[in-house]
Design a protein around this motif. Sequence first.
Motif, PDB file in Angstrom:
ATOM      1  N   MET A   1       0.824  -1.199   0.000  1.00 22.12           N
ATOM      2  CA  MET A   1       0.000   0.000   0.000  1.00 22.12           C
ATOM      3  C   MET A   1       0.863   1.257   0.000  1.00 22.12           C
ATOM      4  O   MET A   1       0.565   2.228  -0.713  1.00 22.12           O
ATOM      5  N   GLY A   2       1.925   1.245   0.774  1.00 24.33           N
ATOM      6  CA  GLY A   2       2.810   2.407   0.850  1.00 24.33           C
ATOM      7  C   GLY A   2       3.431   2.764  -0.485  1.00 24.33           C
ATOM      8  O   GLY A   2       3.475   3.932  -0.876  1.00 24.33           O
ATOM      9  N   ASN A   3       3.895   1.767  -1.215  1.00 27.94           N
ATOM     10  CA  ASN A   3       4.505   2.027  -2.518  1.00 27.94           C
ATOM     11  C   ASN A   3       3.488   2.575  -3.518  1.00 27.94           C
ATOM     12  O   ASN A   3       3.814   3.415  -4.356  1.00 27.94           O
ATOM     13  N   SER A   4       2.251   2.122  -3.416  1.00 26.89           N
ATOM     14  CA  SER A   4       1.197   2.660  -4.279  1.00 26.89           C
ATOM     15  C   SER A   4       0.888   4.105  -3.919  1.00 26.89           C
ATOM     16  O   SER A   4       0.679   4.951  -4.795  1.00 26.89           O
ATOM     17  N   LEU A   5       0.861   4.415  -2.627  1.00 27.87           N
ATOM     18  CA  LEU A   5       0.622   5.788  -2.175  1.00 27.87           C
ATOM     19  C   LEU A   5       1.713   6.730  -2.670  1.00 27.87           C
ATOM     20  O   LEU A   5       1.444   7.869  -3.069  1.00 27.87           O
ATOM     21  N   ILE A   6       2.954   6.268  -2.650  1.00 31.57           N
ATOM     22  CA  ILE A   6       4.072   7.079  -3.144  1.00 31.57           C
ATOM     23  C   ILE A   6       3.864   7.420  -4.613  1.00 31.57           C
ATOM     24  O   ILE A   6       4.057   8.560  -5.049  1.00 31.57           O
ATOM     25  N   SER A   7       3.478   6.431  -5.402  1.00 34.43           N
ATOM     26  CA  SER A   7       3.279   6.638  -6.835  1.00 34.43           C
ATOM     27  C   SER A   7       2.153   7.621  -7.118  1.00 34.43           C
ATOM     28  O   SER A   7       2.269   8.468  -8.005  1.00 34.43           O
ATOM     29  N   VAL A   8       1.063   7.546  -6.346  1.00 34.49           N
ATOM     30  CA  VAL A   8      -0.119   8.378  -6.612  1.00 34.49           C
ATOM     31  C   VAL A   8       0.047   9.796  -6.076  1.00 34.49           C
ATOM     32  O   VAL A   8      -0.271  10.779  -6.771  1.00 34.49           O
ATOM     33  N   PHE A   9       0.556   9.934  -4.838  1.00 36.18           N
ATOM     34  CA  PHE A   9       0.572  11.246  -4.185  1.00 36.18           C
ATOM     35  C   PHE A   9       1.930  11.949  -4.211  1.00 36.18           C
ATOM     36  O   PHE A   9       2.016  13.135  -3.889  1.00 36.18           O
ATOM     37  N   LYS A  10       3.000  11.236  -4.565  1.00 38.06           N
ATOM     38  CA  LYS A  10       4.345  11.818  -4.682  1.00 38.06           C
ATOM     39  C   LYS A  10       4.744  12.601  -3.410  1.00 38.06           C
ATOM     40  O   LYS A  10       5.127  13.775  -3.488  1.00 38.06           O
ATOM     41  N   PRO A  11       4.705  11.959  -2.254  1.00 42.44           N
ATOM     42  CA  PRO A  11       5.004  12.662  -1.001  1.00 42.44           C
ATOM     43  C   PRO A  11       6.493  12.761  -0.715  1.00 42.44           C
ATOM     44  O   PRO A  11       7.327  12.190  -1.431  1.00 42.44           O
ATOM     45  N   GLU A  12       6.806  13.487   0.342  1.00 39.99           N
ATOM     46  CA  GLU A  12       8.172  13.551   0.853  1.00 39.99           C
ATOM     47  C   GLU A  12       8.411  12.462   1.895  1.00 39.99           C
ATOM     48  O   GLU A  12       9.515  11.949   2.035  1.00 39.99           O
ATOM     49  N   ARG A  13       7.360  12.122   2.646  1.00 40.20           N
ATOM     50  CA  ARG A  13       7.413  11.051   3.634  1.00 40.20           C
ATOM     51  C   ARG A  13       6.067  10.345   3.667  1.00 40.20           C
ATOM     52  O   ARG A  13       5.026  10.952   3.399  1.00 40.20           O
ATOM     53  N   ALA A  14       6.099   9.070   4.052  1.00 40.16           N
ATOM     54  CA  ALA A  14       4.849   8.311   4.160  1.00 40.16           C
ATOM     55  C   ALA A  14       5.012   7.202   5.187  1.00 40.16           C
ATOM     56  O   ALA A  14       6.113   6.677   5.392  1.00 40.16           O
ATOM     57  N   ALA A  15       3.904   6.857   5.838  1.00 36.70           N
ATOM     58  CA  ALA A  15       3.871   5.734   6.779  1.00 36.70           C
ATOM     59  C   ALA A  15       2.522   5.052   6.670  1.00 36.70           C
ATOM     60  O   ALA A  15       1.485   5.714   6.529  1.00 36.70           O
ATOM     61  N   VAL A  16       2.541   3.739   6.733  1.00 38.24           N
ATOM     62  CA  VAL A  16       1.311   2.948   6.676  1.00 38.24           C
ATOM     63  C   VAL A  16       1.353   1.906   7.786  1.00 38.24           C
ATOM     64  O   VAL A  16       2.333   1.165   7.906  1.00 38.24           O
ATOM     65  N   ARG A  17       0.290   1.841   8.581  1.00 33.99           N
ATOM     66  CA  ARG A  17       0.163   0.813   9.614  1.00 33.99           C
ATOM     67  C   ARG A  17      -1.056  -0.036   9.289  1.00 33.99           C
ATOM     68  O   ARG A  17      -2.141   0.491   9.049  1.00 33.99           O
ATOM     69  N   ILE A  18      -0.875  -1.346   9.289  1.00 33.02           N
ATOM     70  CA  ILE A  18      -1.939  -2.279   8.961  1.00 33.02           C
ATOM     71  C   ILE A  18      -2.327  -3.088  10.202  1.00 33.02           C
ATOM     72  O   ILE A  18      -1.468  -3.602  10.908  1.00 33.02           O
ATOM     73  N   ARG A  19      -3.621  -3.186  10.434  1.00 33.63           N
ATOM     74  CA  ARG A  19      -4.148  -4.080  11.460  1.00 33.63           C
ATOM     75  C   ARG A  19      -5.148  -4.991  10.774  1.00 33.63           C
ATOM     76  O   ARG A  19      -6.291  -4.604  10.502  1.00 33.63           O
ATOM     77  N   LYS A  20      -4.729  -6.227  10.489  1.00 33.89           N
ATOM     78  CA  LYS A  20      -5.527  -7.122   9.653  1.00 33.89           C
ATOM     79  C   LYS A  20      -6.775  -7.621  10.351  1.00 33.89           C
ATOM     80  O   LYS A  20      -7.742  -8.003   9.705  1.00 33.89           O
ATOM     81  N   GLU A  21      -6.788  -7.641  11.673  1.00 32.74           N
ATOM     82  CA  GLU A  21      -7.944  -8.180  12.378  1.00 32.74           C
ATOM     83  C   GLU A  21      -9.192  -7.348  12.142  1.00 32.74           C
ATOM     84  O   GLU A  21     -10.311  -7.826  12.297  1.00 32.74           O
ATOM     85  N   ALA A  22      -9.026  -6.045  11.763  1.00 30.92           N
ATOM     86  CA  ALA A  22     -10.197  -5.178  11.571  1.00 30.92           C
ATOM     87  C   ALA A  22     -10.941  -5.447  10.252  1.00 30.92           C
ATOM     88  O   ALA A  22     -12.149  -5.607  10.296  1.00 30.92           O
ATOM     89  N   PRO A  23     -10.345  -5.467   9.037  1.00 26.74           N
ATOM     90  CA  PRO A  23      -8.991  -4.992   8.711  1.00 26.74           C
ATOM     91  C   PRO A  23      -9.014  -3.493   8.382  1.00 26.74           C
ATOM     92  O   PRO A  23      -9.988  -3.008   7.801  1.00 26.74           O
ATOM     93  N   GLU A  24      -7.947  -2.793   8.755  1.00 26.80           N
ATOM     94  CA  GLU A  24      -7.893  -1.358   8.514  1.00 26.80           C
ATOM     95  C   GLU A  24      -6.454  -0.887   8.417  1.00 26.80           C
ATOM     96  O   GLU A  24      -5.516  -1.610   8.785  1.00 26.80           O
ATOM     97  N   ALA A  25      -6.292   0.342   7.922  1.00 23.02           N
ATOM     98  CA  ALA A  25      -4.967   0.930   7.763  1.00 23.02           C
ATOM     99  C   ALA A  25      -4.986   2.358   8.293  1.00 23.02           C
ATOM    100  O   ALA A  25      -5.972   3.087   8.124  1.00 23.02           O
TER     101      ALA A  25
END
Length: 243
Positions: free
Chosen positions: A34-58
């Motif tokens: 997901m993080g690599n896709s976000l970089i491609s779409v939004f072209k940020p300077e920094r990014a972080a993604v946290r995944i909790r699969k039990e929900a599932p949510e990010a």
Amino acid sequence: MKKTVLPISLLCFVFLFFVCPSEASDEAALAATMGNSLISVFKPERAAVRIRKEAPEAWIEIDGGEIDGIKIEKMRLLAELKSGSAGISSDSEAARLAAMIKNSTGEAILAEKDVNEYFRKNENPEGFSDLKFDFGRDGFTAAGRFRTKIIVDVELPISAKGILALRNEAVYLENTVITVEGRSQPEFLTNMILSRINPLIEFKDIPFPVTFEKIIMTEQSAIMTGKPKEFKGGKTWHWEKQK
């Protein structure tokens, strides 16, 4: 009694060793995808993604990305994931994000300086020049020059005052009064000028549903927020652009 303690302890250890690392590994892999896709779409300077699969949510944080060509100081998203998102493949990163995220609640900080930088870089000889916004808690003021051809080709020194509002998945200038040399302008000229700006930002570049409930104005920024709440736990992926 002591003879049963050791086997039970070993079983617990084996369970934790084989089950928990696998789940954590899945969370880490999904966060990276997901993080690599976000970089491609939004072209940020920094990014972080946290995944909790039990929900599932990010939980997503992006610094310095772009929406509709304008730099966004910071964006935070609480995203509900679609089932089976771990195995998703797609030809484009935007489509991959759309296939992974069912919906989201967001907060995005639009800085006054970044709006002004956008208009500085995108001056139009048949439209605005030297346009500069000044944000405040009650809305905005703006000043610049507007070139148009009504009867003859003219360039008008304009000033404006109004608010920023959320409407139709975009940010618009609303309740805007435009003056030229201190004089209020007729409705047709006001509408013409606003049509060259509105919407200020469209959310069409976000490839998944996101909800912003309101705009909070400060002296330096406009905060579009749906009040997303960060969760704890899960695995986090971090990325920072190399300088």
